[in-house]
Write a protein that holds these residues in place. Structure first.
Motif, PDB file in Angstrom:
ATOM      1  N   ARG A 144       0.809  -1.215   0.000  1.00  0.00           N
ATOM      2  CA  ARG A 144       0.000   0.000   0.000  1.00  0.00           C
ATOM      3  C   ARG A 144       0.846   1.270   0.000  1.00  0.00           C
ATOM      4  NH1 ARG A 144      -0.313   2.460   4.780  1.00  0.00           N
ATOM      5  NH2 ARG A 144       0.283   1.316   6.630  1.00  0.00           N
ATOM      6  N   LEU A 145       2.071   1.189   0.502  1.00  0.00           N
ATOM      7  CA  LEU A 145       2.945   2.367   0.535  1.00  0.00           C
ATOM      8  C   LEU A 145       3.574   2.663  -0.818  1.00  0.00           C
ATOM      9  CD1 LEU A 145       4.796   1.783   3.931  1.00  0.00           C
ATOM     10  CD2 LEU A 145       2.804   3.241   3.486  1.00  0.00           C
ATOM     11  N   ASP A 162      -3.084  -6.102   4.285  1.00  0.00           N
ATOM     12  CA  ASP A 162      -3.191  -4.647   4.473  1.00  0.00           C
ATOM     13  C   ASP A 162      -4.273  -4.128   3.521  1.00  0.00           C
ATOM     14  OD1 ASP A 162      -2.011  -4.598   1.969  1.00  0.00           O
ATOM     15  OD2 ASP A 162      -0.277  -3.408   2.562  1.00  0.00           O
ATOM     16  N   ASN A 163      -4.369  -2.861   3.320  1.00  0.00           N
ATOM     17  CA  ASN A 163      -5.435  -2.334   2.457  1.00  0.00           C
ATOM     18  C   ASN A 163      -4.971  -2.123   1.012  1.00  0.00           C
ATOM     19  OD1 ASN A 163      -3.882  -0.059   2.806  1.00  0.00           O
ATOM     20  ND2 ASN A 163      -5.607   1.318   3.114  1.00  0.00           N
ATOM     21  N   SER A 164      -3.978  -2.879   0.571  1.00  0.00           N
ATOM     22  CA  SER A 164      -3.509  -2.786  -0.814  1.00  0.00           C
ATOM     23  C   SER A 164      -4.636  -3.061  -1.802  1.00  0.00           C
ATOM     24  CB  SER A 164      -2.384  -3.788  -1.073  1.00  0.00           C
ATOM     25  OG  SER A 164      -1.249  -3.510  -0.313  1.00  0.00           O
ATOM     26  N   LEU A 214      -7.084  -0.137  -2.126  1.00  0.00           N
ATOM     27  CA  LEU A 214      -6.421   0.939  -2.852  1.00  0.00           C
ATOM     28  C   LEU A 214      -6.379   0.632  -4.348  1.00  0.00           C
ATOM     29  CD1 LEU A 214      -4.928   3.626  -2.619  1.00  0.00           C
ATOM     30  CD2 LEU A 214      -2.854   2.337  -2.096  1.00  0.00           C
ATOM     31  N   CYS A 215      -6.029  -0.598  -4.716  1.00  0.00           N
ATOM     32  CA  CYS A 215      -5.978  -1.000  -6.127  1.00  0.00           C
ATOM     33  C   CYS A 215      -7.363  -0.966  -6.759  1.00  0.00           C
ATOM     34  CB  CYS A 215      -5.386  -2.393  -6.262  1.00  0.00           C
ATOM     35  SG  CYS A 215      -3.626  -2.459  -5.923  1.00  0.00           S
ATOM     36  N   ARG A 216      -8.360  -1.417  -6.032  1.00  0.00           N
ATOM     37  CA  ARG A 216      -9.737  -1.398  -6.530  1.00  0.00           C
ATOM     38  C   ARG A 216     -10.160   0.035  -6.848  1.00  0.00           C
ATOM     39  NH1 ARG A 216     -11.231  -5.224  -3.503  1.00  0.00           N
ATOM     40  NH2 ARG A 216     -11.513  -3.994  -1.621  1.00  0.00           N
ATOM     41  N   ASN A 217      -9.832   0.966  -5.966  1.00  0.00           N
ATOM     42  CA  ASN A 217     -10.157   2.385  -6.182  1.00  0.00           C
ATOM     43  C   ASN A 217      -9.422   2.941  -7.394  1.00  0.00           C
ATOM     44  OD1 ASN A 217     -11.913   2.489  -4.005  1.00  0.00           O
ATOM     45  ND2 ASN A 217     -10.349   3.197  -2.583  1.00  0.00           N
ATOM     46  N   ILE A 218      -8.153   2.626  -7.526  1.00  0.00           N
ATOM     47  CA  ILE A 218      -7.369   3.096  -8.672  1.00  0.00           C
ATOM     48  C   ILE A 218      -7.963   2.541  -9.969  1.00  0.00           C
ATOM     49  CG2 ILE A 218      -5.132   2.954  -9.829  1.00  0.00           C
ATOM     50  CD1 ILE A 218      -3.851   2.887  -6.992  1.00  0.00           C
ATOM     51  N   ALA A 219      -8.242   1.239  -9.990  1.00  0.00           N
ATOM     52  CA  ALA A 219      -8.759   0.589 -11.203  1.00  0.00           C
ATOM     53  C   ALA A 219     -10.112   1.151 -11.615  1.00  0.00           C
ATOM     54  CB  ALA A 219      -8.851  -0.913 -10.982  1.00  0.00           C
ATOM     55  N   SER A 220     -10.904   1.582 -10.657  1.00  0.00           N
ATOM     56  CA  SER A 220     -12.229   2.111 -10.989  1.00  0.00           C
ATOM     57  C   SER A 220     -12.158   3.432 -11.754  1.00  0.00           C
ATOM     58  CB  SER A 220     -13.067   2.291  -9.717  1.00  0.00           C
ATOM     59  OG  SER A 220     -12.587   3.371  -8.944  1.00  0.00           O
ATOM     60  N   LYS A 221     -11.004   4.079 -11.738  1.00  0.00           N
ATOM     61  CA  LYS A 221     -10.844   5.385 -12.392  1.00  0.00           C
ATOM     62  C   LYS A 221     -10.286   5.282 -13.813  1.00  0.00           C
ATOM     63  CE  LYS A 221      -9.886   7.513  -7.947  1.00  0.00           C
ATOM     64  NZ  LYS A 221      -8.847   8.107  -7.120  1.00  0.00           N
ATOM     65  N   TYR A 222      -9.794   4.103 -14.207  1.00  0.00           N
ATOM     66  CA  TYR A 222      -9.112   3.971 -15.494  1.00  0.00           C
ATOM     67  C   TYR A 222      -9.617   2.745 -16.244  1.00  0.00           C
ATOM     68  CZ  TYR A 222      -5.890   7.287 -13.399  1.00  0.00           C
ATOM     69  OH  TYR A 222      -5.353   8.388 -12.789  1.00  0.00           O
ATOM     70  N   SER A 223      -9.950   2.932 -17.497  1.00  0.00           N
ATOM     71  CA  SER A 223     -10.468   1.817 -18.297  1.00  0.00           C
ATOM     72  C   SER A 223      -9.385   0.814 -18.691  1.00  0.00           C
ATOM     73  CB  SER A 223     -11.157   2.350 -19.551  1.00  0.00           C
ATOM     74  OG  SER A 223     -10.228   3.053 -20.356  1.00  0.00           O
ATOM     75  N   ASN A 224      -8.130   1.201 -18.609  1.00  0.00           N
ATOM     76  CA  ASN A 224      -7.048   0.295 -19.003  1.00  0.00           C
ATOM     77  C   ASN A 224      -6.415  -0.428 -17.810  1.00  0.00           C
ATOM     78  OD1 ASN A 224      -5.820   2.717 -18.089  1.00  0.00           O
ATOM     79  ND2 ASN A 224      -3.971   2.265 -19.262  1.00  0.00           N
ATOM     80  N   ILE A 225      -7.057  -0.337 -16.636  1.00  0.00           N
ATOM     81  CA  ILE A 225      -6.560  -1.057 -15.464  1.00  0.00           C
ATOM     82  C   ILE A 225      -7.560  -2.133 -15.079  1.00  0.00           C
ATOM     83  CG2 ILE A 225      -5.865  -0.933 -13.047  1.00  0.00           C
ATOM     84  CD1 ILE A 225      -4.918   1.895 -13.506  1.00  0.00           C
ATOM     85  N   VAL A 226      -7.054  -3.361 -14.967  1.00  0.00           N
ATOM     86  CA  VAL A 226      -7.847  -4.508 -14.538  1.00  0.00           C
ATOM     87  C   VAL A 226      -7.398  -4.863 -13.131  1.00  0.00           C
ATOM     88  CG1 VAL A 226      -8.325  -6.949 -14.979  1.00  0.00           C
ATOM     89  CG2 VAL A 226      -8.014  -5.369 -16.905  1.00  0.00           C
ATOM     90  N   ILE A 246       3.886  -9.171 -22.828  1.00  0.00           N
ATOM     91  CA  ILE A 246       3.625  -9.147 -21.390  1.00  0.00           C
ATOM     92  C   ILE A 246       4.884  -8.713 -20.670  1.00  0.00           C
ATOM     93  CG2 ILE A 246       3.126 -10.581 -19.364  1.00  0.00           C
ATOM     94  CD1 ILE A 246       1.334 -12.283 -21.154  1.00  0.00           C
ATOM     95  N   ILE A 247       4.681  -7.823 -19.712  1.00  0.00           N
ATOM     96  CA  ILE A 247       5.766  -7.364 -18.850  1.00  0.00           C
ATOM     97  C   ILE A 247       5.335  -7.597 -17.417  1.00  0.00           C
ATOM     98  CG2 ILE A 247       7.020  -5.329 -18.016  1.00  0.00           C
ATOM     99  CD1 ILE A 247       6.776  -4.184 -20.812  1.00  0.00           C
ATOM    100  N   PHE A 248       6.240  -8.072 -16.591  1.00  0.00           N
ATOM    101  CA  PHE A 248       5.987  -8.210 -15.163  1.00  0.00           C
ATOM    102  C   PHE A 248       6.714  -7.091 -14.436  1.00  0.00           C
ATOM    103  CE2 PHE A 248       5.832 -12.641 -16.717  1.00  0.00           C
ATOM    104  CZ  PHE A 248       4.520 -12.926 -16.391  1.00  0.00           C
ATOM    105  N   LEU A 249       6.027  -6.481 -13.483  1.00  0.00           N
ATOM    106  CA  LEU A 249       6.638  -5.423 -12.694  1.00  0.00           C
ATOM    107  C   LEU A 249       6.269  -5.639 -11.240  1.00  0.00           C
ATOM    108  CD1 LEU A 249       8.275  -2.742 -12.998  1.00  0.00           C
ATOM    109  CD2 LEU A 249       6.074  -1.560 -12.914  1.00  0.00           C
ATOM    110  N   ASP A 250       7.236  -5.527 -10.358  1.00  0.00           N
ATOM    111  CA  ASP A 250       6.940  -5.606  -8.933  1.00  0.00           C
ATOM    112  C   ASP A 250       6.259  -4.316  -8.496  1.00  0.00           C
ATOM    113  OD1 ASP A 250       8.063  -8.132  -8.706  1.00  0.00           O
ATOM    114  OD2 ASP A 250      10.034  -7.351  -8.142  1.00  0.00           O
ATOM    115  N   ALA A 251       5.386  -4.431  -7.519  1.00  0.00           N
ATOM    116  CA  ALA A 251       4.570  -3.291  -7.094  1.00  0.00           C
ATOM    117  C   ALA A 251       5.368  -2.193  -6.405  1.00  0.00           C
ATOM    118  CB  ALA A 251       3.453  -3.773  -6.169  1.00  0.00           C
TER     119      ALA A 251
END
Length: 101
Positions: A14-15, A43-45, A48-60, A85-90
């Motif tokens: 979350r940080l 934690d609340n990760s 937070l991700c759900r909120n971010i994804a709800s704002k952008y059509s290209n985020i699943v 495909i690319i993998f990225l650590d959070a």
């Protein structure tokens, strides 16, 4: 342009996750989908991700029970539509031209 899928396993980050996603949204190469796979973060990760994804059509956003980073990456590949495909650590960020050809 070919679609690029960027898969980010999420577990107790979350940080860091907002900076990671911001760096992906700021890419010069715009034909990207971002796939956030919450691997049962206590934690609340996930929230937070759900909120971010709800704002952008290209985020699943996908949530699963804790199964490890490999399972999260595999789920991301199942959900992806990209040619590449690319993998990225959070807790990582990409420079704005990282995906440029």
């Amino acid at each position: 342009m070919d679609l690029i899928s960027i898969i980010v396993p999420v577990y107790n980050v979350r940080l860091y996750i907002e900076e990671c996603v911001d760096s992906l949204l700021a890419q010069d190469y715009k034909d990207c989908e971002i796939i956030l796979v919450d691997d049962g973060s206590p934690d609340n990760s996930g929230e937070l991700c759900r909120n971010i994804a709800s704002k952008y059509s290209n985020i699943v956003y996908f949530e699963q029970e804790n199964s490890g980073v490999s399972a999260a990456r595999n789920k991301g590949m199942e959900l992806s539509d990209g040619k590449y495909i690319i993998f990225l650590d959070a807790d990582d960020e990409l420079s704005t031209n990282a995906l440029a050809s």
